[in-house]
Structures are given as C-alpha cells and as structure tokens.
Write an enzyme that holds these catalytic residues in place. Structure first.
Site, mmCIF file in Angstrom:
data_model
loop_
_atom_site.group_PDB
_atom_site.id
_atom_site.type_symbol
_atom_site.label_atom_id
_atom_site.label_comp_id
_atom_site.label_asym_id
_atom_site.label_seq_id
_atom_site.Cartn_x
_atom_site.Cartn_y
_atom_site.Cartn_z
ATOM 1 N N ASP A 59 0.297 6.348 3.715
ATOM 2 C CA ASP A 59 1.445 6.193 2.830
ATOM 3 C C ASP A 59 0.938 5.662 1.493
ATOM 4 O O ASP A 59 -0.157 5.095 1.404
ATOM 5 C CB ASP A 59 2.476 5.249 3.453
ATOM 6 C CG ASP A 59 3.833 5.362 2.785
ATOM 7 O OD1 ASP A 59 3.996 6.241 1.927
ATOM 8 O OD2 ASP A 59 4.722 4.564 3.113
ATOM 9 N N ASP A 76 6.310 8.559 -4.454
ATOM 10 C CA ASP A 76 7.653 9.034 -4.767
ATOM 11 C C ASP A 76 8.609 7.863 -4.909
ATOM 12 O O ASP A 76 8.263 6.718 -4.613
ATOM 13 C CB ASP A 76 8.141 10.007 -3.683
ATOM 14 C CG ASP A 76 8.153 9.355 -2.298
ATOM 15 O OD1 ASP A 76 7.175 8.658 -1.969
ATOM 16 O OD2 ASP A 76 9.131 9.528 -1.555
#
Length: 490
Positions: A90, A125
C-alpha cells in the site's frame, strides 16, 4: 482475457483465477494477510502454513522508518519480510485517510515501491470516505485520476500496478472512475475507502459500491476489496466478483481478545468451548486459551486458520456451482448482511449476465432465492415456449393428465414448464414442499405471463390447497383452477 489473470471457473459473479506476479502465480479468490513491518504477530515466513500465497504491507511505514527503509533498499522487500512469494504494498493512502496528510508524494512512493521490488504497486490515491458532499467526492476523484494516469506512465515493466477505484458512496462516480481506469490498463483494481462501510455494517451500500465499480471494469479484471478481512462477508463479495482481500483483522482482533468465526466474532473471555478444529483449537481448551501467555499469538493463528478455511470453502462452492447458496447461508449471520443479500439481488439483471447457464442442482434457501439469476433468466425466456390446445399445469403427476395436449409442471419459484425438463437444470431444483410467499409470487407471476404469451391455449391448473396467494384469483381468470384434493378425473 488479461495476460496476467486467467479465469478458470465461474459461478454467479465469482471466479477462481490465476494471477501472475513477478514472484509467482497465486490462485484467487484469496486473502493477503497484512504484515505490519514494525510488529509481526506471526512471522511472514509462516504464512504459507495457513494458506497464504501473497502478503500485503505498507510501503509508507517502511519509507518513513530509516532502519526499515535501508534494509528494504539493500535486501529488497522480500528480504526485509523474509517471504519469497508475492507481496503487495500500500502507498500510504490509509494514513492519508486517517491523518489527513502524508509526508511523501505520489512519485516518491511509486519510485520507492518499484525500487524495493513490490509485486503489486499502489499509487497514492485519495481515499474519499462515505457520505461526503458530491462535489468533494468529484474533486478528489479528479485528483486520484491525475495521480493514477501519472502512475501508469511511471510504472512500466513486470511489476503489477494497481488502479484504485474511488468515488465515495456515489455509484455513478464509482462506475465512471472504473470505466476511466479500464482504459488505462492497470493490472489490478482495488476498491478503495470501503472500510468505514464495513465497520458500520453498511453492507447494502457496500454492495452498490462493488456493483457500480464492477460494471465499469472489464469482467476479466482482477478486483481487490481493500480492508475486507472478516470471513463472514467473503462469500458475498466473491459472488460480486471480488478476487483479492487483505486482512489485518486476524491480528487486530487477536490483540483485542477476539475469536473469529464465519458467523461472527466472540470475545475469548466469553467462550466456554472452541467451535473449531484448527491446530490451535484442537490443542487448547477455551480455558487454556484464555490463560495462555501467548494468547494473542494463538488467537491470531486461529483467526488466520478460520479465514483461509472460508476461502477454501468458497472455492469449492464455485467449483460445484453452489456459491449463491453459500452466500444466502452466510448472510443470515447478521441482519445487516441480510440487507446486503437483498441489495445483491437488486442487481440480478447484471449478475445474470455473469452467471453460468448450466450448473448442478438449484437449492432453495429462503425468500431471497426467488430473486436469483437462474429464476430471472427463466422469466425472461418464457416466450420460447409455444403452447397450443389443452394444457394442464400440475405440481406432480395426476390421473388423466395424458388426455391433454401438453403437460406442464409447476414448481416455485420458477413457475410452469414442460414436464420433459423436470430433470434439467435449474428445474431439478430442491425446493420446500410448501412455498413461501415470495417464491409463490414469482412462480405465479411467471405462470400468468406464460398464459398471456399463449392466448390460444386452454389451461387447467391443478393447484395445491396450501397455495394461499392473491394471484390465484388472477389465475382463475385465465385458466380452470382445480385443487388437487378435488381432482377426480380417471
């Protein structure tokens, strides 16, 4: 079909697939145990013992801690964790959602993940939470789109790049985002910012988010449901086409003294028995587990065993064409999951396009089964039956039926169909002797539609006395209705 994702079996929207990564091929659906690089409750090298083929960790945590960062740059991510299989990283978006900012740019974290050898790289994001104003969701989605376009240009080569689908709880934004990302050809598509929905048991809204995202993506694309770590909702998510899950729940729940089952979670202090036969539960009694010095580790191990046992069952159900039966059983574990099941079947038209046309035996599990894709498919194809002359509809063989030109069997939730098809899927269905209201409603509605499509035929409907439903009166307007107990024809 994707060059890196091969679909082997399908049922409903679920599938068994193979995802190719630089460090090996994994079989989906599967769970990626979350590895905290600072605190490892269970060593990554032992994760294969539970069934894990791929792990996920946080590159931002590694990037921010100098001792971890230097080892990762020197030995690579796999050397740092001591795991030779695929690892997804991540980007720090989770920290961004919690703290509001992170001390890294999109390009910096992409480059770092690339350097340390991540198998699946995630851009930075913007994880827009549920319930925000539409304008905010739209504006943050635009920023995410820019970052993902930049990431697609930045990451080239054998490493896989994830394209997170955002859009808050607005289905139109989720579908729009997914359609845009589809054209950029990412290798994996995570559905982001859904953890708050799962934490609040808002499964009906989660279903809408997944459905909207899936409708915008290619059916051949692998989909990752970010933060979905409890096995009680895996079957529902898999049936909608989710292939990858990541679980920190095994460790977080263990730290809090919680014991995972597919029907919910128990606090270990309240357990008198261990309803499991995994290696931990086979070795310890409930009392021994409560008092164990390494209780947290033991709970973590049990939680992983329970997690992967459910994944294996889901795969077998896909093989057997029984996935929706499993979903309907699992969704009775909690009322909010039942809301999710009902919402799932509002998307039956879409699901029917994905569901295989032939399977084994249809098992009726409750009122929601009346809305399954197989039932909807039958209702859409009633115009294929051409009926003329005298037609008898009955629930089972009766005397004198051969005097009629055509014989139909009535079985809820489908309705009436030619007796020659009784042993053909899905009409070989296992159903209750006495249909519930929803099942009878669908079956009678289909039967009325069939009568309307064949106005020249003369219908006789041999009805069970137990069929109590308002549509019976409508049947009497189109057919001669006789209760089976009153049928005397020799």
């Amino acid at each position: 079909m994707s060059a890196i994702f091969e679909i082997l079996d399908k049922d409903a929207g679920g599938r068994i697939g193979r995802l190719r990564t630089p460090h090996g091929t994994i079989e989906t659906p599967t769970v990626m145990p979350v590895i905290n690089p600072n605190i490892q409750l269970i060593p990554p090298k032992e994760m294969r013992n539970f069934g894990a083929e791929i792990l996920i960790t946080n590159s931002y945590i590694i990037y921010r801690k100098e001792e971890l960062k230097s080892v990762a740059l020197e030995k690579g991510l796999h050397g740092l964790l001591g795991f030779d299989g695929p690892i997804m990283t991540d980007s720090g978006s989770f920290q961004l959602s919690v703290y509001g900012s992170v001390e890294v740019t999109n390009e910096e974290i992409l480059g770092f993940q690339q350097k340390i050898g991540s198998d699946i790289i995630v851009p930075l994001d913007i994880p827009t939470p549920p319930d925000v104003h539409y304008r905010r969701a739209e504006e943050e989605l635009a920023i995410t789109a820019e970052r993902l376009e930049a990431a697609r240009k930045f990451i080239q080569g054998e490493q896989l790049l994830a394209g997170p689908v955002q859009g808050s709880t607005y289905p139109e934004l989720r579908e729009k985002a997914a359609s845009h990302l589809k054209d950029l050809n990412f290798e994996v598509y995570p559905l982001g910012a859904v953890v708050p929905l799962m934490e609040a048991y808002r499964y009906a809204e989660l279903v809408d988010v997944i459905a909207a995202s899936k409708k915008g993506l290619s059916p051949a694309s692998p989909v990752h449901l970010f933060g979905a770590g409890h096995p009680m909702m895996f079957a529902l998510a898999v049936a909608m086409g989710c292939d990858l899950f990541d679980s920190a729940a095994y460790a977080l729940y263990a730290k809090d003294g919680r014991y995972i089952t597919v029907n919910g979670t128990y606090h270990v202090e309240k357990l008198n028995y261990l309803p499991c036969s995994c290696p931990v539960c086979s070795k310890y009694t409930a009392e021994e587990l409560k008092k164990a010095d390494n209780r947290e580790e033991l709970l973590g191990r049990h939680n992983l065993y329970a997690t992967f046992a459910e994944i294996r069952l889901i795969k077998q159900c896909i093989k057997d064409g029984k996935l929706l039966e499993l979903v309907e059983q699992r969704c009775r574990a909690h009322p909010k999951l039942l809301d999710g099941l009902k919402k799932l079947y509002t998307h039956s038209s879409w699901l029917e396009q994905l569901d295989p046309a032939t399977k084994g035996t249809f098992f009726y599990c409750g009122p929601e089964s009346s809305s399954r894709p197989e039932v909807m498919r039958f209702g859409k194809r009633l115009d294929r039956f051409s009926l003329q002359g005298s037609v008898i509809i009955r629930t089972g063989p009766i005397k004198g039926e051969k005097d009629y030109d055509q014989i139909l069997t009535f079985k809820a939730p489908f309705g009436a169909f030619p007796t020659e098809m009784e042993e053909v899927y899905p009409f070989n269905a296992e159903v209750p002797k006495f249909p519930d209201y929803e099942s009878l409603n669908t079956a009678l509605s289909n039967t009325l539609k069939l009568m309307d499509l064949n106005p020249e035929a003369e219908f006789t409907f041999i009805c069970e006395e137990e069929f109590k439903h308002p549509l019976i009166e409508e049947i009497t307007k189109r057919a001669k209705l006789v209760y089976r107990k009153d049928w005397k024809k020799e």
